[in-house]
Structures are given as structure tokens and as C-alpha cells.
Scaffold this active site. Structure first.
Site, short mmCIF file in Angstrom:
data_model
loop_
_atom_site.label_atom_id
_atom_site.label_comp_id
_atom_site.label_asym_id
_atom_site.label_seq_id
_atom_site.Cartn_x
_atom_site.Cartn_y
_atom_site.Cartn_z
N GLU A 40 9.76 82.60 -27.63
CA GLU A 40 10.28 81.34 -27.10
C GLU A 40 10.09 81.25 -25.58
O GLU A 40 9.76 80.18 -25.06
CB GLU A 40 11.77 81.19 -27.45
CG GLU A 40 12.03 80.84 -28.89
CD GLU A 40 11.42 79.51 -29.28
OE1 GLU A 40 11.66 78.52 -28.58
OE2 GLU A 40 10.69 79.46 -30.30
N CYS A 194 2.66 65.28 -35.32
CA CYS A 194 3.25 64.32 -34.38
C CYS A 194 2.87 64.72 -32.96
O CYS A 194 3.72 65.00 -32.12
CB CYS A 194 4.77 64.29 -34.56
SG CYS A 194 5.57 62.88 -33.73
N CYS A 201 -0.16 60.01 -38.22
CA CYS A 201 0.96 59.38 -38.91
C CYS A 201 0.73 59.24 -40.42
O CYS A 201 1.69 59.27 -41.20
CB CYS A 201 1.25 58.01 -38.30
SG CYS A 201 1.74 58.09 -36.56
N CYS A 204 2.16 62.24 -42.11
CA CYS A 204 3.46 62.71 -41.63
C CYS A 204 4.51 62.59 -42.73
O CYS A 204 4.66 61.51 -43.34
CB CYS A 204 3.89 61.89 -40.40
SG CYS A 204 5.51 62.41 -39.75
N CYS A 210 10.53 56.66 -39.50
CA CYS A 210 10.12 56.61 -38.10
C CYS A 210 10.03 55.15 -37.63
O CYS A 210 9.20 54.38 -38.10
CB CYS A 210 8.78 57.30 -37.92
SG CYS A 210 8.19 57.32 -36.22
#
Length: 362
Positions: A40, A194, A201, A204, A210
Site C-alpha cells: 500500500e 473505470c 463502461c 463495467c 452509475c
């Protein structure tokens, strides 16, 4: 978003993850709190493709929290060199020392994690969710992009008001089960579907909820950060001192500031008289045999651009005429590669070694 839609959002995302999620990333294998934490920190402002090799090398050398905590900051920065944003590496090392001395492990509680250097709310949440399946939301760049499109947020997500709203949405959407997979799914969706430019899209899994997709305005989100003044331009002259022992002179930079804690060539302004500067800086008996200007290079930082003008200065003095310390040293080029070096210094070393008229540097 209604409760049934919240459930549908997470279910759709998890179904997509089961088929298309990136399950073979090195930090997904044995995702301990330590391994997730390192990943991370490295992934902050750095792409996955860049991080993988650094991560594998780093975790091979520092296999657990104890190894990292007991290492020196120089050892850490040597393996971090080239990854950029070096404060991350210094904070990682300091946090490891604090965690090891205080807890003997990466603390499994949010309140303890967030106190460690370099760990904010999203990073703490990611460690607990990905490694321990605890119900904490994350809000990294990928998640922010997804949420601003889901809710068609017409403002920059860096504004405190918008960030607070995004945290609210992230908490509402969090499922009660498979939190680790859900969290990774969000990150994977943002990285592969995305995306910032030309989002995919049509494939997705959450396009039905959305608002940006419904309005056909997905290209408008996220709203860009308000423009500020152009990056300022700075200049510096890097002095590459070379002696008859085929060594170069390096300085250990302060822990704060650019390239903090790394080794680099001495610097001065581009108007400096180098012979006088050498005498003032090093106070040694010597003879400058040659001064050769090398091609300049440009390095970009987040807040400014640095134009570097390197100069090769061949001196006749032996290395014991310049006092060494733990902050300054003469080293062979081969040994220099073993130190933590900022990218421009490393680039200059490579160019020097490749130049046919500078073979005495090798």
C-alpha cells in the site's frame, strides 16, 4: 442509494472480481498485514507495473517486520531508490521500528495503525480489510474515481467537503462479508475498467447504478483539480569529482528535503567558479586537472522542475586529502551502485560508464 441497490452494488462487484480480479499480484499471495502494508505504501502515487519488481525485491530482503525494523535507513533507501517519493520509504522504516518496539507486530486495530508514520485513514483501512477482512472502507485514487462517477459529483474530490461525502459513500457501500475481496475488487475495477481515460463502461459490472454512465458524462469525472500556477523551474550544478584512484565523491543528503537520506553528487549554483568552490568546500591540497561540462538533464518533481547541469572535475589529490565522514565518501562506481541513489544520480553514473572518453571512471 437505496439499501437494495447497495447490496446489488457489492454483489455485482464481487461476481466480477471472481472472474476478472487480479488475484496473482505478489501482495495477494499470503496477504499478511506486513505484506499488505508495504504494498500500500509503495502503490501510493505509483503504478502497479512499476511497483511489482520493487515490492518483490524489498520483501525478499526484508521478509518481515522484525527485519525491516532492525535495518538501517540506508539499507531501506537503497532498495527504495528509483521508486520516488522517498519520504514514503523513511516513514515505512520509522513505522516499522515503532510497531516492532511497541506491539511486536503490525497492530491489528485501526486506532493504533493510524498513529504510525505514513499511515492515513485509507491505508489503515486497506491493511485491515485486505489482510484481516475487517470492515473498513478505503478511499484511494481508484475508489475516488469510481465513486465520483457513480454519484456524478461535480466538484474536485480533494475538497474537504467532497472527501467527507466520499467517505460516507464508501462506508455505506461496504458489504458485511468478503470485505477483502470487495476492497481488492474496487481497486482492480478502477485500475482496469473505470480508468481515468477512456473507461470501459460497456463491460463495467456496476454501470447500471452509475449516474455518470446514465447521463453519458463519464468523461467529465472526476472533476480535475483547480489549476494553479505552472511548475517553477530551478537549476543546479552537480559536481562529479573523480580522483586517480578511479573513485567518485558522494554526499549523504539530509533526511529532510528532496532525495532525503540518499547519496548524491555535491551541488552548487551554475554560476559558481568550480576551482574556488572545491577549495572552499573541501579544503584539500589538490590540482584540478580538467573540468568537463556534461549534457544537462531535467528531473520533474511534484511541485517544480529541476534542470541539472553536471560537471566532471578530475582532481590529482588522493582521497585522504578530503576528510571523509559518515556523510561524505569516495567510492568506486561499482560500490556506488550499492548505495541508495536518486534517479538523476543513477542516470549520470550510467552515462559516465557508457561514455568512451570517460572510462577512467569505471
Amino acid at each position: 442509494m437505496k439499501q437494495e441497490n447497495l447490496v446489488s452494488f457489492s454483489q455485482s462487484l464481487l461476481e466480477w472480481f471472481d472472474s476478472y480480479g487480479r488475484k496473482h499480484l505478489p501482495w495477494k499471495i499470503n496477504p499478511t498485514p506486513y505484506r499488505v502494508w508495504v504494498s500500500e505504501i509503495m502503490l501510493q502515487q505509483t503504478q502497479v507495473t512499476t511497483v511489482i519488481s520493487y515490492y518483490e525485491r524489498f520483501t525478499k530482503h526484508f521478509s518481515d517486520l522484525s527485519c525491516l525494523a532492525q535495518a538501517s535507513v540506508d539499507e531501506v533507501l537503497e532498495l527504495w531508490a528509483g521508486l520516488g517519493y522517498y519520504a514514503r520509504g523513511r516513514n515505512l522504516h520509522r513505522a516499522a521500528q515503532i510497531a516492532w518496539d511497541t506491539y511486536g507486530e503490525i497492530p491489528p486495530h485501526f486506532e493504533d495503525l493510524i498513529k504510525l508514520p505514513g499511515i492515513g485513514r485509507s491505508t489503515a483501512g486497506a491493511i485491515l480489510a485486505l489482510a484481516l477482512n475487517q470492515s473498513y472502507p478505503v478511499l484511494d485514487g481508484n475508489v475516488k474515481r469510481i465513486l465520483t462517477r457513480q454519484y456524478a459529483i461535480n466538484d474536485w474530490f480533494g475538497h474537504p467537503r467532497i472527501e467527507k461525502l466520499l467517505w460516507q459513500y464508501a462506508e455505506e457501500l461496504l458489504p458485511t462479508e468478503r470485505v477483502a475481496d470487495y476492497t481488492q475488487a474496487l481497486m482492480d475495477l478502477g485500475a482496469t475498467v473505470c480508468t481515468r481515460q477512456r473507461p470501459k463502461c460497456s463491460i463495467c459490472p456496476i454501470k447500471d447504478s452509475c449516474q455518470a454512465y446514465f447521463l453519458g458524462t463519464q468523461g467529465n469525472y472526476p472533476v480535475p483539480k483547480p489549476q494553479k500556477n505552472p511548475l517553477s523551474l530551478r537549476t543546479t550544478q552537480m559536481v562529479i569529482l573523480s580522483n586517480h584512484q578511479q573513485e567518485i565523491f558522494l554526499e549523504h543528503r539530509p533526511l529532510t528535503g528532496i532525495w532525503g537520506g540518499l547519496w548524491s553528487f555535491p551541488e552548487c549554483s551554475i554560476e559558481t567558479n568550480l576551482e574556488s568552490w572545491c577549495e572552499d568546500q573541501f579544503n584539500f591540497n589538490y590540482q584540478v586537472e580538467s573540468i568537463k561540462k556534461l549534457p544537462s538533464l531535467r528531473h520533474r518533481f511534484t511541485h517544480f522542475i529541476l534542470d541539472i547541469y553536471p560537471v566532471l572535475v578530475q582532481v590529482s589529490s588522493e582521497h585522504n586529502n578530503i576528510a571523509e565522514s559518515n556523510q561524505k565518501t569516495w567510492v568506486s562506481t561499482k560500490k556506488a551502485y550499492q548505495l541508495g541513489l536518486p534517479a538523476p544520480t543513477l542516470k549520470l553514473l550510467k552515462k559516465l560508464n557508457e561514455a568512451s572518453d570517460l572510462k577512467h571512471m569505471v
